[in-house]
Design a protein around this motif. Structure first.
Motif, PDB file in Angstrom:
ATOM      1  N   PHE A   1      37.289 138.686  31.121  1.00  0.00           N
ATOM      2  CA  PHE A   1      38.670 138.215  31.120  1.00  0.00           C
ATOM      3  C   PHE A   1      39.325 138.480  29.767  1.00  0.00           C
ATOM      4  CE2 PHE A   1      37.073 136.181  34.824  1.00  0.00           C
ATOM      5  CZ  PHE A   1      38.160 135.869  35.619  1.00  0.00           C
ATOM      6  N   PHE A   2      40.599 138.864  29.822  1.00  0.00           N
ATOM      7  CA  PHE A   2      41.417 139.099  28.631  1.00  0.00           C
ATOM      8  C   PHE A   2      42.648 138.205  28.737  1.00  0.00           C
ATOM      9  CE2 PHE A   2      38.978 142.793  29.666  1.00  0.00           C
ATOM     10  CZ  PHE A   2      38.559 143.336  28.459  1.00  0.00           C
TER      11      PHE A   2
ATOM     12  N   GLU B   1      27.711 144.219  29.536  1.00  0.00           N
ATOM     13  CA  GLU B   1      27.314 143.746  28.208  1.00  0.00           C
ATOM     14  C   GLU B   1      27.731 144.746  27.134  1.00  0.00           C
ATOM     15  OE1 GLU B   1      23.391 141.039  29.150  1.00  0.00           O
ATOM     16  OE2 GLU B   1      23.187 143.219  29.264  1.00  0.00           O
ATOM     17  N   LYS B   2      27.571 146.034  27.444  1.00  0.00           N
ATOM     18  CA  LYS B   2      27.995 147.083  26.519  1.00  0.00           C
ATOM     19  C   LYS B   2      29.507 147.023  26.302  1.00  0.00           C
ATOM     20  CE  LYS B   2      28.432 151.175  28.261  1.00  0.00           C
ATOM     21  NZ  LYS B   2      28.140 152.522  28.833  1.00  0.00           N
ATOM     22  N   LEU B   3      30.269 146.853  27.401  1.00  0.00           N
ATOM     23  CA  LEU B   3      31.720 146.807  27.290  1.00  0.00           C
ATOM     24  C   LEU B   3      32.184 145.574  26.535  1.00  0.00           C
ATOM     25  CD1 LEU B   3      32.966 148.023  30.791  1.00  0.00           C
ATOM     26  CD2 LEU B   3      32.646 149.335  28.703  1.00  0.00           C
ATOM     27  N   ASP B   4      31.554 144.442  26.800  1.00  0.00           N
ATOM     28  CA  ASP B   4      31.911 143.209  26.093  1.00  0.00           C
ATOM     29  C   ASP B   4      31.743 143.396  24.587  1.00  0.00           C
ATOM     30  OD1 ASP B   4      32.620 140.459  25.807  1.00  0.00           O
ATOM     31  OD2 ASP B   4      30.502 139.927  25.695  1.00  0.00           O
TER      32      ASP B   4
ATOM     33  N   ILE C   1      38.803 137.282  24.563  1.00  0.00           N
ATOM     34  CA  ILE C   1      37.955 138.068  25.464  1.00  0.00           C
ATOM     35  C   ILE C   1      36.789 137.184  25.887  1.00  0.00           C
ATOM     36  CG2 ILE C   1      36.543 140.138  25.737  1.00  0.00           C
ATOM     37  CD1 ILE C   1      38.174 141.414  23.475  1.00  0.00           C
ATOM     38  N   GLU C   2      36.609 137.012  27.191  1.00  0.00           N
ATOM     39  CA  GLU C   2      35.543 136.143  27.694  1.00  0.00           C
ATOM     40  C   GLU C   2      34.763 136.851  28.799  1.00  0.00           C
ATOM     41  OE1 GLU C   2      34.807 131.596  29.405  1.00  0.00           O
ATOM     42  OE2 GLU C   2      36.804 132.490  29.506  1.00  0.00           O
TER      43      GLU C   2
END
Length: 398
Positions: free
Chosen positions: A56-57, A118-121, A141-142
């Motif tokens: 989420f953004f 996880e990589k994108l986060d 960012i969540e």
């Protein structure tokens, strides 16, 4: 640590095969891949895809941030609806294929692959920290992947099921449009979307996960199992089947859809200006909005100017044989590429696949050969989907 979805215990009890996929222990099939595949093509099936990521953004700068870190124009769709878009690295390779939903009120939900979230986060937070060194940014960012359950209901009878459960005709929604709905008091997001090429919808909602990696957040799911069973019971009259990842893969391949890790990926070739695999190679240029700046754009412009090293193509077997990932592809006795996805089509009963080949061979109607266990088997390049779209798929002629 192997990850598990909210109702993993139900899957372990009912599935005939459960194994690890992208770090998640998931059901591969319940009855058989063919049976579940054909249930979706001809009726309706339900997939537990809670292993997909949700990030989420939130904040006034969320849209501007997403416009920079993804390739498509996130600003176009109104709330509540989604945009298919890509996340690229600086050298133009695909970090992931995603959906970004405009939830309204400066809030966006990105749905991404199970082995990429996880990589994108980490990637997004690193970019945010870089911005904060020079300027203020109103952005939160969540990563809520472990808190979200996601079920995908797919097939020509999914429309009837949506009407029964929610009073919604999904055919009145445009693709990726969403609605906030309730099922016996359980609030969820329903979107007209899927990964099978059939008509269908997907539902998202929050619930406790007994296998949450954070022990303090673990709990028994109060909603997920109820929703899953309720959909199965309501779908009995339509012959609904629970379907596993095996059928999900054969269905997407019959449609010619790419899979992250197979057709789209980044190889992290730090010594080159252009990484592998770019959207230009994977026929994903439709997801590029050239009128804005985005990460990886410069590399794509350079690749478009200099030419592609390879390009994606679809093919069907002429000789008997099942193509598999890694098999070599030949034309006129010369090695021209490699298979990235392949299977025996449950609908057609023939081998089908996707390969990356030299660009001059990447068009329909080219005779090629696939090295299957040491024997060169004849195949023909085709335009997707592999099935007759008048008889199957979301836009079949009823």
């Amino acid at each position: 640590m192997v990850k598990r979805v909210h109702i993993f215990d139900w899957h372990r009890e009912h599935a005939k095969k459960v194994e690890e996929f992208a770090g998640w222990e998931m059901p591969i099939w319940y009855s058989s891949i063919k049976e579940e595949h054909l249930a979706v093509r001809n009726g309706v099936g339900i997939f537990d895809v809670s292993h997909m990521g949700e990030i989420f953004f939130r904040g006034k700068d969320a849209l501007e941030f997403l416009q920079y870190v993804t390739t498509n124009d996130i600003s176009r769709p109104p709330a509540i609806s989604g945009t298919y878009t890509l996340v690229l690295n600086e050298r133009g390779a695909v970090k992931d294929e995603t959906l970004v939903f405009n939830m309204g009120n400066d809030t966006y939900m990105m749905v991404c692959d199970s082995d990429a979230f996880e990589k994108l986060d980490a990637w997004f937070n690193a970019i945010k920290r870089g911005i904060e060194k020079f300027d203020d940014i109103d952005l939160e960012i969540e990563n809520k992947t472990y808190d979200m359950a996601m079920f995908s209901i797919q097939g020509p009878k999914a429309r009837d099921l949506a009407k029964d459960l929610f009073g919604i005709d999904i055919n009145n929604l445009w693709w990726f449009q969403a609605k906030e709905v309730e099922l016996d008091g359980i609030r969820m997001l329903l979107s007209r979307s899927g990964y099978t090429s059939e008509n269908g919808f997907e539902v998202y909602f929050e619930d406790a996960n007994p296998y949450h990696p954070d022990p303090s957040k673990r709990g028994e799911p109060e909603k997920a199992l109820y929703v899953w069973k309720t959909i199965l019971e309501a779908g009995e009259q339509y012959g609904i089947r629970p379907a596993g990842l095996g059928a999900r893969d054969t269905l997407r391949l019959e449609a010619g859809y790419t899979l992250y890790g197979n057709e789209t990926k980044e190889k992290q070739l730090l010594s080159t200006d252009i990484d592998e695999v770019t959207p230009l190679q994977a026929n994903l240029e439709f997801a590029l909005f050239w009128d804005k700046e985005f990460i990886g754009k410069e590399a794509l412009l350079k690749q478009r100017e200099h030419g592609l090293p390879s390009k994606m193509v679809h093919f069907k077997m002429v000789d008997k044989g099942i193509p598999r990932e890694g098999y070599k592809v030949y034309a006129n006795g010369q090695l021209i590429g490699e298979v990235t996805s392949g299977t025996l089509s449950p609908l057609l009963g023939i081998g089908i696949g996707i390969a990356f080949v030299k660009p001059e061979y990447a068009r329909p109607g080219v005779e090629i050969e696939v090295d299957i266990r040491g024997d060169l088997k004849k195949a023909l390049t085709v335009a997707p989907p592999f099935y007759d779209p008048k008889k199957y798929g979301a836009f079949r002629e009823e």
